[in-house]
Design an enzyme around this catalytic site. Structure first.
Site, PDB file in Angstrom:
ATOM      1  N   ARG A 116       0.837  -1.197   0.000  1.00 22.15           N
ATOM      2  CA  ARG A 116       0.000   0.000   0.000  1.00 22.15           C
ATOM      3  C   ARG A 116       0.875   1.251   0.000  1.00 22.15           C
ATOM      4  NH1 ARG A 116      -5.048   1.812  -1.171  1.00 22.15           N
ATOM      5  NH2 ARG A 116      -6.105   2.865   0.536  1.00 22.15           N
ATOM      6  N   THR A 121      -9.748   0.524  -9.836  1.00 21.11           N
ATOM      7  CA  THR A 121      -8.747  -0.366  -9.284  1.00 21.11           C
ATOM      8  C   THR A 121      -8.751  -1.567 -10.188  1.00 21.11           C
ATOM      9  OG1 THR A 121      -9.092   0.531  -7.122  1.00 21.11           O
ATOM     10  CG2 THR A 121      -8.339  -1.745  -7.173  1.00 21.11           C
ATOM     11  N   THR A 143      -4.005  -0.659  -7.374  1.00 20.18           N
ATOM     12  CA  THR A 143      -4.742   0.526  -7.797  1.00 20.18           C
ATOM     13  C   THR A 143      -3.913   1.797  -7.805  1.00 20.18           C
ATOM     14  OG1 THR A 143      -6.807   1.740  -7.386  1.00 20.18           O
ATOM     15  CG2 THR A 143      -5.516   1.172  -5.457  1.00 20.18           C
ATOM     16  N   GLU A 201      -3.935   8.216  -3.837  1.00 15.07           N
ATOM     17  CA  GLU A 201      -4.388   7.395  -2.707  1.00 15.07           C
ATOM     18  C   GLU A 201      -4.564   8.196  -1.425  1.00 15.07           C
ATOM     19  OE1 GLU A 201      -5.896   4.157  -3.163  1.00 15.07           O
ATOM     20  OE2 GLU A 201      -4.029   3.930  -4.266  1.00 15.07           O
ATOM     21  N   ASP A 228      -7.854   8.320   0.338  1.00 11.79           N
ATOM     22  CA  ASP A 228      -8.400   7.226   1.158  1.00 11.79           C
ATOM     23  C   ASP A 228      -8.222   7.478   2.652  1.00 11.79           C
ATOM     24  OD1 ASP A 228      -9.547   5.746  -0.796  1.00 11.79           O
ATOM     25  OD2 ASP A 228      -7.959   4.257  -0.964  1.00 11.79           O
ATOM     26  N   SER A 245     -10.162  -0.570   1.055  1.00 15.39           N
ATOM     27  CA  SER A 245     -11.246  -1.566   1.045  1.00 15.39           C
ATOM     28  C   SER A 245     -10.859  -2.790   0.214  1.00 15.39           C
ATOM     29  CB  SER A 245     -12.512  -0.963   0.426  1.00 15.39           C
ATOM     30  OG  SER A 245     -12.930   0.156   1.157  1.00 15.39           O
ATOM     31  N   GLY A 274     -13.545  -1.430  -7.141  1.00 12.10           N
ATOM     32  CA  GLY A 274     -14.858  -0.856  -6.861  1.00 12.10           C
ATOM     33  C   GLY A 274     -14.939  -0.007  -5.613  1.00 12.10           C
TER      34      GLY A 274
HETATM   35  O1  DON Z   1      -7.968   1.201  -1.490  1.00  5.64           O
HETATM   36  C1  DON Z   1      -9.124   1.448  -1.743  1.00  5.64           C
HETATM   37  O2  DON Z   1     -10.054   0.993  -1.109  1.00  5.64           O
HETATM   38  C2  DON Z   1      -9.453   2.328  -2.932  1.00  5.64           C
HETATM   39  N1  DON Z   1      -8.332   3.159  -3.251  1.00  5.64           N
HETATM   40  C3  DON Z   1      -9.838   1.461  -4.087  1.00  5.64           C
HETATM   41  C4  DON Z   1     -10.257   2.250  -5.284  1.00  5.64           C
HETATM   42  C5  DON Z   1     -11.037   1.480  -6.249  1.00  5.64           C
HETATM   43  O3  DON Z   1     -11.352   0.333  -6.051  1.00  5.64           O
HETATM   44  C6  DON Z   1     -11.502   2.180  -7.454  1.00  5.64           C
HETATM   45  N2  DON Z   1     -12.128   1.253  -8.356  1.00  5.64           N
HETATM   46  N3  DON Z   1     -13.067   1.229  -8.951  1.00  5.64           N
END
Ligand code: DON
Length: 565
Positions: free
Chosen positions: A104, A377, A395, A416, A419, A449, A469
């Site tokens: 991450r 993602t 992602t 990111e 988030d 997520s 997602g």
């Molecule tokens: O880490 C996460 O939860 C988000 N950055 C994921 C982003 C994501 O799944 C976008 N996709 N459609």
């Protein structure tokens, strides 16, 4: 087992475009289902699936294929595939040992709690999503090297990078969806960059056009020759730092040099006769998935049936409670004491579900997190002939991340930082709210997520599953597992059928457009659920190992593709 490849009638999709003269140009053929003997790769793009499978055919294991696939996606699926982002890997080796790899992104050292707030403590629009300030220190290259050192069978890093280099150097054909996505993002690419790049074009991008990335090919060559040092030190690192300095970002050379991927204990729990392994914090995926499955376990959901209002009502009520907990208790475990054991215990969830009323939807404000003591993602799933499996979700966060392209190095940086919880109670891009546990701190990893998951049945590999997602990732993985285990759907039906989602706040059951018969919608509304249609939810890529067959299925919501032998 004799080798046989089965295509469902509907499983073979031609990604094609019509030209003005009505002639149809074939871009790619994608396979949505393939039955295999022993090896499979399912990804968001046929070129990446082929590259992963080729590595397996050359004697590579699931880790080798995953590394080649990750780098290939960075080239042919730049909306989410990346070297400028991060992700999580669940890895089951041939002895059945499951490990979880956290690559991450993390906050730069100069990041601080209120960095996206103005002097009135209001969130500055776009600051955490568009441009250099939105970027977290990338983790992907360190993650791939860590996976290589732990699990590679081929032990040939050079070989794993070469297909991606060739793809970047020689180019690949844009699918109609990719051309559209690039065209739709032009304004933001221009806004986020002071320099030009392969992602900016004066003419519009066309389906079928060959898309080459020479700068990216050179960056991949440096990674090929020098491993992580080819990215976190030397010319590529210098390009990133220069890009930050020019465009108002805060990532420094030290931030890059210090980045490490981390092996963590996976979240592991039993659901009936299955053992589920999923991602641990700093992803919320595994914890929330455990809460959801624990919540429904005591109910006769398989008798109620697939898409029965009783099943949906139960699943939605479980989702409200688990997401309320997520907003308070989940964050980077290196910075915040996440009460993982409590949250995933069956007793805890049983107590949480005491307020579940089969005849009525609960009001979200009545739920809030329990007090405790104490869109883009991408996902890929791989199995190898030795019983190994890899489940990776990776992602840049939203489509093309921060839109910042590192000048000279040819890759896109993530956004990111969004988030994190920029301000207590304020929703992020995915409408998720957070607090103390997920506040911004220097060098902290932002809560995710992402839910790469591996399921065993009686000790044997049963399922490899995951999806993109945003907040819907966890509920899409949940539904896919429940569809297979409880509703006995085959993997195609489990994935291609429509999905629903609740995340506690806002107070809606989101449904994919056209999802559920009118009668079912009416029953759910009568229970007190507010239904809201939305565009597609998730793009699940999964492999199911049943007693007599192995099937690999790609989602039909995109260009996704399953390959295998
Ligand atoms: O880490 C996460 O939860 C988000 N950055 C994921 C982003 C994501 O799944 C976008 N996709 N459609």
């Amino acid at each position: 087992m004799t080798k046989h490849i089965t295509f469902l009638i509907a499983s073979c999709f031609l990604i094609a475009i019509s030209c003005k003269n009505q002639e149809t140009v074939q871009v790619y053929e994608t396979q949505k289902l393939i039955d295999v003997d022993s090896m499979a790769v399912v990804t968001a793009h046929p070129a990446a699936s082929k590259i992963g499978l080729a590595i397996l055919e050359q004697g590579g294991n699931a880790v080798d294929a995953a590394i080649a696939t990750q780098f290939a996606l960075a080239v042919c699926y730049p909306i989410a595939g990346n070297i400028g982002g991060g992700g999580f890997m669940l890895y089951r080796d041939s002895s059945g040992q499951v490990s979880a790899l956290d690559f991450r992104e993390k906050a730069p050292r100069r990041a601080f709690q209120d960095m996206y707030l103005d002097s009135d403590m209001n969130i500055v629009k776009d600051a955490s999503t568009l441009g250099a300030l939105a970027v977290g220190v990338p983790g992907t290259v360190a993650g791939m090297e860590a996976a290589f050192l732990k699990g590679s069978r081929l032990k040939d890093w050079t070989k794993l990078l070469q297909p991606a280099i060739d793809l970047a150097e020689n180019g690949f054909k844009l699918t109609p969806r990719q051309a559209k996505n690039l065209n739709n993002s032009q304004r933001k690419f221009r806004k986020a960059n002071v320099t030009t790049s392969d992602f900016i074009s004066r003419k519009s991008f066309k389906a079928g056009q060959i898309f080459t990335q020479k700068d990216l090919a050179n960056t991949l060559r440096l990674i090929q020759s020098n491993g992580t040092d080819g990215f976190y030190k030397g010319p590529v690192a210098a390009d990133i730092v220069r890009c930050m300095e020019l465009q108002g970002g805060i990532i420094t050379a030290e931030d890059l040099e210090d980045y490490t991927a981390k092996w963590r204990d996976p979240i592991a729990f039993d659901y009936k006769e299955y053992r589920v392994f999923s991602m641990s914090p700093p992803s919320s995926g595994g914890v929330v998935l455990a809460q959801l499955l624990n919540a429904i376990e005591p109910y006769p959901i398989s008798d109620w049936g697939f898409q029965d209002p009783r099943s949906i009502h139960l699943m939605v009520e479980a989702e409200k409670r688990a997401f309320a907990d997520r907003s308070v208790h989940l964050g980077d475990p290196d910075f915040y004491p996440v009460p993982v054991d409590t949250l995933i215990s069956k007793d805890y969830t049983l107590k949480r579900m005491e307020t579940f009323d089969p005849s009525k939807a609960s009001v979200i404000d009545s739920i809030s997190a329990s007090a405790l003591e104490s869109e883009e993602t991408t996902h890929f799933s791989i199995i190898d002939p030795w019983g190994g499996a890899v489940s990776v979700t990776t992602t840049l966060n939203t489509a093309f991340g921060s839109k910042v392209v590192v000048d000279g190095a040819g890759f896109i940086l993530n956004n990111e930082m969004d988030d994190f919880s920029s301000k207590v109670g304020e929703p992020n891009f995915y409408g998720l709210v957070g607090a103390e546990a997920n506040k911004i701190e220097a060098e902290k990893r932002m809560l995710s997520s992402m839910t790469p998951t591996i399921v065993e049945k009686e000790g044997n590999l049963f399922m490899v599953v995951g999806t993109p997602g945003g907040s819907t990732i966890i509920t899409s993985v949940f539904q896919t597992i429940v569809n297979v285990i409880e509703f006995n759907l085959d993997l195609v039906d489990a994935i291609h059928n429509c999905r629903f989602h609740h995340q506690w706040k806002p107070e809606f059951v989101f449904l994919e457009d056209g999802c559920l018969p009118e009668e079912t919608r009416k029953t759910l509304s009568a229970l007190g659920h507010e239904l809201k249609s939305r565009s597609s939810i998730g793009r699940v890529e999964a492999i199911l190992v049943d007693e007599n067959s192995i099937s690999a299925v790609a989602d039909n919501r995109g260009d996704d593709d399953a390959r295998g032998m």
